[in-house]
Design a protein around this motif. Structure first.
Motif, PDB file in Angstrom:
ATOM      1  N   LEU A  31       0.844  -1.199   0.000  1.00  0.00           N
ATOM      2  CA  LEU A  31       0.000   0.000   0.000  1.00  0.00           C
ATOM      3  C   LEU A  31       0.880   1.250   0.000  1.00  0.00           C
ATOM      4  O   LEU A  31       1.833   1.338   0.779  1.00  0.00           O
ATOM      5  N   PRO A  32       0.587   2.218  -0.854  1.00  0.00           N
ATOM      6  CA  PRO A  32       1.442   3.420  -0.941  1.00  0.00           C
ATOM      7  C   PRO A  32       1.511   4.185   0.375  1.00  0.00           C
ATOM      8  O   PRO A  32       2.485   4.894   0.632  1.00  0.00           O
ATOM      9  N   GLU A  33       0.488   4.015   1.206  1.00  0.00           N
ATOM     10  CA  GLU A  33       0.487   4.721   2.487  1.00  0.00           C
ATOM     11  C   GLU A  33       1.624   4.268   3.403  1.00  0.00           C
ATOM     12  O   GLU A  33       2.084   5.039   4.253  1.00  0.00           O
ATOM     13  N   HIS A  34       2.088   3.018   3.235  1.00  0.00           N
ATOM     14  CA  HIS A  34       3.203   2.537   4.072  1.00  0.00           C
ATOM     15  C   HIS A  34       4.438   3.417   3.866  1.00  0.00           C
ATOM     16  O   HIS A  34       5.053   3.885   4.838  1.00  0.00           O
ATOM     17  N   ALA A  35       4.803   3.624   2.604  1.00  0.00           N
ATOM     18  CA  ALA A  35       5.976   4.449   2.302  1.00  0.00           C
ATOM     19  C   ALA A  35       5.736   5.904   2.694  1.00  0.00           C
ATOM     20  O   ALA A  35       6.646   6.582   3.187  1.00  0.00           O
ATOM     21  N   GLU A  36       4.504   6.360   2.485  1.00  0.00           N
ATOM     22  CA  GLU A  36       4.173   7.749   2.837  1.00  0.00           C
ATOM     23  C   GLU A  36       4.316   7.971   4.340  1.00  0.00           C
ATOM     24  O   GLU A  36       4.925   8.958   4.785  1.00  0.00           O
ATOM     25  N   ILE A  37       3.789   7.035   5.126  1.00  0.00           N
ATOM     26  CA  ILE A  37       3.861   7.154   6.589  1.00  0.00           C
ATOM     27  C   ILE A  37       5.306   7.068   7.055  1.00  0.00           C
ATOM     28  O   ILE A  37       5.736   7.813   7.946  1.00  0.00           O
ATOM     29  N   GLU A  38       6.073   6.163   6.454  1.00  0.00           N
ATOM     30  CA  GLU A  38       7.481   6.022   6.837  1.00  0.00           C
ATOM     31  C   GLU A  38       8.254   7.312   6.577  1.00  0.00           C
ATOM     32  O   GLU A  38       9.035   7.774   7.415  1.00  0.00           O
ATOM     33  N   SER A  39       8.028   7.905   5.397  1.00  0.00           N
ATOM     34  CA  SER A  39       8.717   9.155   5.050  1.00  0.00           C
ATOM     35  C   SER A  39       8.297  10.291   5.975  1.00  0.00           C
ATOM     36  O   SER A  39       9.133  11.054   6.472  1.00  0.00           O
ATOM     37  N   LEU A  40       6.992  10.385   6.226  1.00  0.00           N
ATOM     38  CA  LEU A  40       6.492  11.449   7.091  1.00  0.00           C
ATOM     39  C   LEU A  40       6.979  11.270   8.530  1.00  0.00           C
ATOM     40  O   LEU A  40       7.259  12.249   9.226  1.00  0.00           O
ATOM     41  N   THR A  41       7.087  10.018   8.966  1.00  0.00           N
ATOM     42  CA  THR A  41       7.556   9.757  10.325  1.00  0.00           C
ATOM     43  C   THR A  41       9.008  10.198  10.490  1.00  0.00           C
ATOM     44  O   THR A  41       9.392  10.728  11.544  1.00  0.00           O
ATOM     45  N   LYS A  42       9.813   9.988   9.462  1.00  0.00           N
ATOM     46  CA  LYS A  42      11.196  10.458   9.503  1.00  0.00           C
ATOM     47  C   LYS A  42      11.230  11.986   9.603  1.00  0.00           C
ATOM     48  O   LYS A  42      12.008  12.556  10.385  1.00  0.00           O
ATOM     49  N   ASP A  43      10.386  12.639   8.791  1.00  0.00           N
ATOM     50  CA  ASP A  43      10.310  14.103   8.848  1.00  0.00           C
ATOM     51  C   ASP A  43       9.875  14.567  10.234  1.00  0.00           C
ATOM     52  O   ASP A  43      10.420  15.539  10.774  1.00  0.00           O
ATOM     53  N   LEU A  44       8.903  13.857  10.793  1.00  0.00           N
ATOM     54  CA  LEU A  44       8.380  14.241  12.104  1.00  0.00           C
ATOM     55  C   LEU A  44       9.459  14.090  13.181  1.00  0.00           C
ATOM     56  O   LEU A  44       9.591  14.959  14.059  1.00  0.00           O
ATOM     57  N   THR A  45      10.234  13.024  13.097  1.00  0.00           N
ATOM     58  CA  THR A  45      11.309  12.813  14.066  1.00  0.00           C
ATOM     59  C   THR A  45      12.326  13.952  14.006  1.00  0.00           C
ATOM     60  O   THR A  45      12.762  14.475  15.045  1.00  0.00           O
ATOM     61  N   GLN A  46      12.698  14.347  12.799  1.00  0.00           N
ATOM     62  CA  GLN A  46      13.655  15.442  12.640  1.00  0.00           C
ATOM     63  C   GLN A  46      13.084  16.749  13.171  1.00  0.00           C
ATOM     64  O   GLN A  46      13.780  17.511  13.868  1.00  0.00           O
ATOM     65  N   LEU A  47      11.816  17.008  12.858  1.00  0.00           N
ATOM     66  CA  LEU A  47      11.180  18.249  13.319  1.00  0.00           C
ATOM     67  C   LEU A  47      11.076  18.277  14.848  1.00  0.00           C
ATOM     68  O   LEU A  47      11.289  19.320  15.473  1.00  0.00           O
ATOM     69  N   ARG A  48      10.755  17.135  15.423  1.00  0.00           N
ATOM     70  CA  ARG A  48      10.657  17.079  16.884  1.00  0.00           C
ATOM     71  C   ARG A  48      12.011  17.312  17.543  1.00  0.00           C
ATOM     72  O   ARG A  48      12.093  17.958  18.592  1.00  0.00           O
ATOM     73  N   ASP A  49      13.058  16.781  16.928  1.00  0.00           N
ATOM     74  CA  ASP A  49      14.407  17.024  17.448  1.00  0.00           C
ATOM     75  C   ASP A  49      14.736  18.509  17.398  1.00  0.00           C
ATOM     76  O   ASP A  49      15.302  19.074  18.351  1.00  0.00           O
ATOM     77  N   LEU A  50      14.394  19.139  16.267  1.00  0.00           N
ATOM     78  CA  LEU A  50      14.635  20.577  16.129  1.00  0.00           C
ATOM     79  C   LEU A  50      13.803  21.371  17.135  1.00  0.00           C
ATOM     80  O   LEU A  50      14.273  22.365  17.703  1.00  0.00           O
ATOM     81  N   LEU A  51      12.563  20.918  17.353  1.00  0.00           N
ATOM     82  CA  LEU A  51      11.686  21.606  18.297  1.00  0.00           C
ATOM     83  C   LEU A  51      12.226  21.513  19.719  1.00  0.00           C
ATOM     84  O   LEU A  51      12.235  22.511  20.454  1.00  0.00           O
ATOM     85  N   VAL A  52      12.697  20.322  20.103  1.00  0.00           N
ATOM     86  CA  VAL A  52      13.262  20.153  21.441  1.00  0.00           C
ATOM     87  C   VAL A  52      14.481  21.053  21.615  1.00  0.00           C
ATOM     88  O   VAL A  52      14.661  21.697  22.661  1.00  0.00           O
ATOM     89  N   ALA A  53      15.319  21.116  20.574  1.00  0.00           N
ATOM     90  CA  ALA A  53      16.506  21.972  20.635  1.00  0.00           C
ATOM     91  C   ALA A  53      16.102  23.442  20.782  1.00  0.00           C
ATOM     92  O   ALA A  53      16.696  24.194  21.567  1.00  0.00           O
ATOM     93  N   ALA A  54      15.088  23.854  20.022  1.00  0.00           N
ATOM     94  CA  ALA A  54      14.624  25.244  20.085  1.00  0.00           C
ATOM     95  C   ALA A  54      13.998  25.550  21.446  1.00  0.00           C
ATOM     96  O   ALA A  54      14.208  26.623  22.011  1.00  0.00           O
TER      97      ALA A  54
END
Length: 247
Positions: A31-54
Motif C-alpha cells: 500500500l502506498p500509504e506505508h511508504a508515505e507514513i514512513e517518510s512522514l515519520t522520519k520528517d516528524l522525528t527530525q522536526l521534533r528534534d529541532l523543536l526540542v533543541a529550540a
C-alpha cells in the motif's frame, strides 16, 4: 496418483484462489500509504528534534534574560541608595561626595550597559520563540498528515482483509472437496514452485512454466487415463487437462 477429472478441475479453482490470496497479501504490504507514513515519520522525528533543541534554547535564553534583569535591578537599587545618600546631605566630606558622585555616574553607565544586554537577550529570545512556534506548527501539520495517511491505510487494509477472509473461506470449501492426497501434493509443489502447484494444459502449453510440451510428452498425456494425475515434464507442476488442452 489418480483423481477424478472433476477433482483436478477443482484444484485449478484452489490454485486461482491461492494466487488471489498472494496478490492480496502483496497489495496489503505494498500500500502506498506505508511508504508515505514512513517518510512522514522520519520528517516528524527530525522536526521534533529541532523543536526540542529550540525549546531548550528558549528556556536557556529565558534564564539568561532573568539573570540580566536581576543584574539591572541590583545596579538600579544601588544607584538609588547612593542618590538617596547624596540627596540627604549625610555625606559632608568633599572627597566622599566626589567619590559618591563618581559611583553614581559609573552605576548609571553600568545600568545602561546591562539594559542593552537585556534588550539583546530579549531579541534573541523573541527570535527563538518564533522558531518554537513555527516548529510546533510544522510538527502538528506533519502529524496531521500521518494521521490522515494512517486512516487511509487502515481503511484500505480493512477492505483487503475482508477480501482475504472471503477468498480464504471459499478456498476452504473448495479444498475440502479435493482428495487429501491430491491436495497434499499440490501444496507441496506450490511451496516449491513459487506459489503455483497446479496449472492448466492449454493449447499444448503448460500455463505454469509457459512451455509448449514436446510431442512425446503430449502423446503420453493423451494416452493417460482421464483420472491419471499428470505432471509437466519441464516444471513438474500438476497439469490439469481440459477441453482446451489441444490433445
Amino acid at each position: 496418483m489418480n483423481a477424478a477429472p472433476a477433482d483436478q478441475i477443482r484444484l485449478l479453482d484452489v490454485q486461482a484462489l491461492d494466487v488471489r490470496l498472494q496478490q492480496l497479501a502483496h497489495k496489503r504490504k505494498s500500500l502506498p500509504e506505508h511508504a508515505e507514513i514512513e517518510s512522514l515519520t522520519k520528517d516528524l522525528t527530525q522536526l521534533r528534534d529541532l523543536l526540542v533543541a529550540a525549546q531548550t534554547e528558549e528556556s536557556d535564553t529565558a534564564r539568561e534574560q532573568t539573570k540580566a534583569e536581576q543584574d539591572v535591578d541590583q545596579v538600579r537599587q544601588r544607584a538609588a541608595r547612593d542618590q538617596q545618600r547624596l540627596d540627604s546631605g549625610a555625606v559632608t566630606s568633599p572627597k566622599d561626595l566626589e567619590n559618591l558622585q563618581k559611583e553614581i555616574v559609573s552605576l548609571a553607565k553600568r545600568q545602561g550597559d546591562l539594559e542593552d544586554v537585556v534588550l539583546e537577550v530579549m531579541e534573541r529570545r523573541e527570535s527563538v520563540q518564533e522558531r518554537v512556534a513555527e516548529l510546533t506548527e510544522r510538527v502538528g501539520a506533519v502529524q496531521g498528515r500521518i494521521d490522515e495517511a494512517t486512516a487511509r491505510r487502515d481503511t484500505a487494509a480493512e477492505q483487503i482483509d475482508a477480501e482475504v477472509a472471503t477468498a480464504t473461506k471459499e478456498r476452504e470449501v473448495i479444498a475440502g472437496s479435493v482428495p487429501e492426497d491430491l491436495l497434499k501434493l499440490y501444496d507441496k509443489l506450490r511451496a516449491q514452485q513459487g506459489g503455483i502447484g497446479a496449472a492448466k494444459l492449454y493449447a499444448r502449453t503448460c500455463q505454469g512454466c509457459r512451455q509448449e510440451l514436446a510431442i512425446t510428452e503430449l502423446s503420453e498425456i493423451r494416452a493417460a487415463a482421464p483420472d491419471t494425475v499428470v505432471r509437466c515434464e519441464n516444471c513438474r507442476r500438476i497439469l490439469v487437462r481440459t477441453a482446451e488442452s489441444g490433445l
